[in-house]
Design an enzyme around this catalytic site. Structure first.
Site, mmCIF file in Angstrom:
data_model
loop_
_atom_site.group_PDB
_atom_site.id
_atom_site.type_symbol
_atom_site.label_atom_id
_atom_site.label_comp_id
_atom_site.label_asym_id
_atom_site.label_seq_id
_atom_site.Cartn_x
_atom_site.Cartn_y
_atom_site.Cartn_z
ATOM 1 N N GLY A 97 -5.462 -7.047 0.474
ATOM 2 C CA GLY A 97 -6.417 -5.573 1.027
ATOM 3 C C GLY A 97 -5.474 -4.591 1.189
ATOM 4 N N GLU A 98 -5.034 -4.016 2.728
ATOM 5 C CA GLU A 98 -4.660 -2.943 2.551
ATOM 6 C C GLU A 98 -5.522 -1.546 1.842
ATOM 7 O OE1 GLU A 98 -0.336 -3.822 1.666
ATOM 8 O OE2 GLU A 98 -0.375 -5.009 3.436
ATOM 9 N N GLY A 99 -6.348 -1.511 1.069
ATOM 10 C CA GLY A 99 -6.481 -0.677 0.442
ATOM 11 C C GLY A 99 -5.740 -0.279 -0.795
ATOM 12 N N ALA A 136 0.868 -0.923 0.211
ATOM 13 C CA ALA A 136 -0.022 -0.243 -0.154
ATOM 14 C C ALA A 136 0.968 1.128 0.116
ATOM 15 C CB ALA A 136 -0.805 0.376 0.963
#
Length: 344
Positions: A308-310, A94
């Protein structure tokens, strides 16, 4: 900046007006497809039509989950705290993507069991040392669930950027997201469950049995009770942040499976926030496509990501900015270009 990119009073324009504005630009009507739809959506939400005003930020909400005790993840629980330290050291995927796009990253501790770092760089919204094991009992009290939503809402309202990306970190949070999505939608655990951090077939079967046991503890639940029984601190706080950001006329970029579960909770609690949401991508996590279909959400990208993590949300930001730039195009009249035959 285009010489035609004049300031438009889009605050007084509805979606139909904005689409009509785009239809007057030097292109066949509808020729930019979903990019036009996106431009209209984000301009309607924000009242802005200049791409330069669409600043972006990423917030990563982190917490641990007691259901990890049941062996539903391929990674040990201490990885959550280790990854929080990695985010703050600018070492995660990210961070790399956000750095390339010039997007600042903030990290929120909603309840990490074993924190390795502290200080001003970590935002404290701690609700405890991780949610309880929802296979054995409620993940949190109703009071804590309400606080998760409330603190997230305040945070979402406080953000300065026009585009807000929300990501998450928490070992076993695909399990919590699966259970929450199941309670909100009625979709079966079997249709929502996925491999998360990369469990094998035996691990997947074990995870399914654990989640079905956790789901069977309770029947149908109202949304806030669903969060309390089976959710996670970071998922509830993210749902609140979505509601708060939407209420303050920001574009909310929804990331992958866990963020989509949070968006489903936000929509269940405050239906009006749906208008502000842009679904970034279709995750490779098995249940994501099913949940997106139930939400009638059309993601922008499908890159077979499941981190994930954005990370997926970040990749949507240039597309959102590009969509708004269409309002800076010349109209047929501005450019002296002939329109369609028969048009006045």
């Amino acid at each position: 900046m285009s010489e035609y990119n004049i300031e438009l009073d889009t605050r007084t324009m509805n979606a139909q007006n904005l689409q009509q504005l785009l239809d007057q630009k030097t292109k066949p009507i509808g020729s930019l497809g979903r990019l036009e739809e996106l431009a209209v959506r984000v301009a309607s939400v924000t009242g802005e039509s200049s791409a330069e005003k669409f600043t972006a930020s990423l917030t990563i909400f982190a917490a641990d989950h007691g259901i990890a005790e049941e062996g539903v993840s391929a990674f040990p629980q201490e990885v959550t705290g280790q990854m929080v330290a990695n985010f703050l050291a600018n070492g995660a995927a990210a961070n790399a993507i956000a750095g390339e796009l010039g997007i600042p990253v903030s990290v929120v501790d909603c309840g990490v069991k074993s924190l390795l770092v502290n200080g001003t760089d970590l935002i404290d919204m701690r609700l405890g040392a991780g949610a309880s094991n929802s296979a054995q009992g409620p993940a949190m009290t109703q009071e804590v669930a309400a606080k998760a939503i409330s603190q997230g809402q305040s945070y979402g309202q406080s953000l300065a950027s026009t585009i807000v990306c929300f990501g998450e970190m928490g070992i076993a949070n695909t399990s919590s997201a699966t259970l929450l999505a199941h309670k909100l939608s009625g979709i079966s655990i079997a249709d929502l469950i996925g491999r998360g951090t990369g469990i094998d077939d035996a691990g997947l079967n074990h995870k399914k049995s654990i989640l079905e046991r956790a789901a069977a503890r309770t029947g149908q639940l109202v949304p806030i009770d669903a969060l309390a029984e089976v959710g996670g601190f970071e998922i509830g706080t993210m749902a609140g942040a979505i509601i708060g950001a939407a209420a303050s006329k920001k574009v909310v970029v929804v990331d992958g499976f866990i963020a989509t579960a949070a968006s489903a909770l936000a929509r269940a609690l405050a239906a009006e926030c749906e208008a502000s949401m842009v679904y970034a991508h279709r995750s490779a996590e098995q249940g994501h496509a099913t949940l997106l279909e139930w939400l009638q959400a059309k993601p922008l990208l499908d890159l077979e990501m499941r981190l994930g993590e954005g990370t997926g949300a970040l990749l949507a930001v240039p597309i959102i900015r590009a969509s708004v730039s269409l309002f800076g195009m010349a109209s047929f009249a501005d450019a002296g270009v002939s329109g369609r035959s028969g048009d006045e």
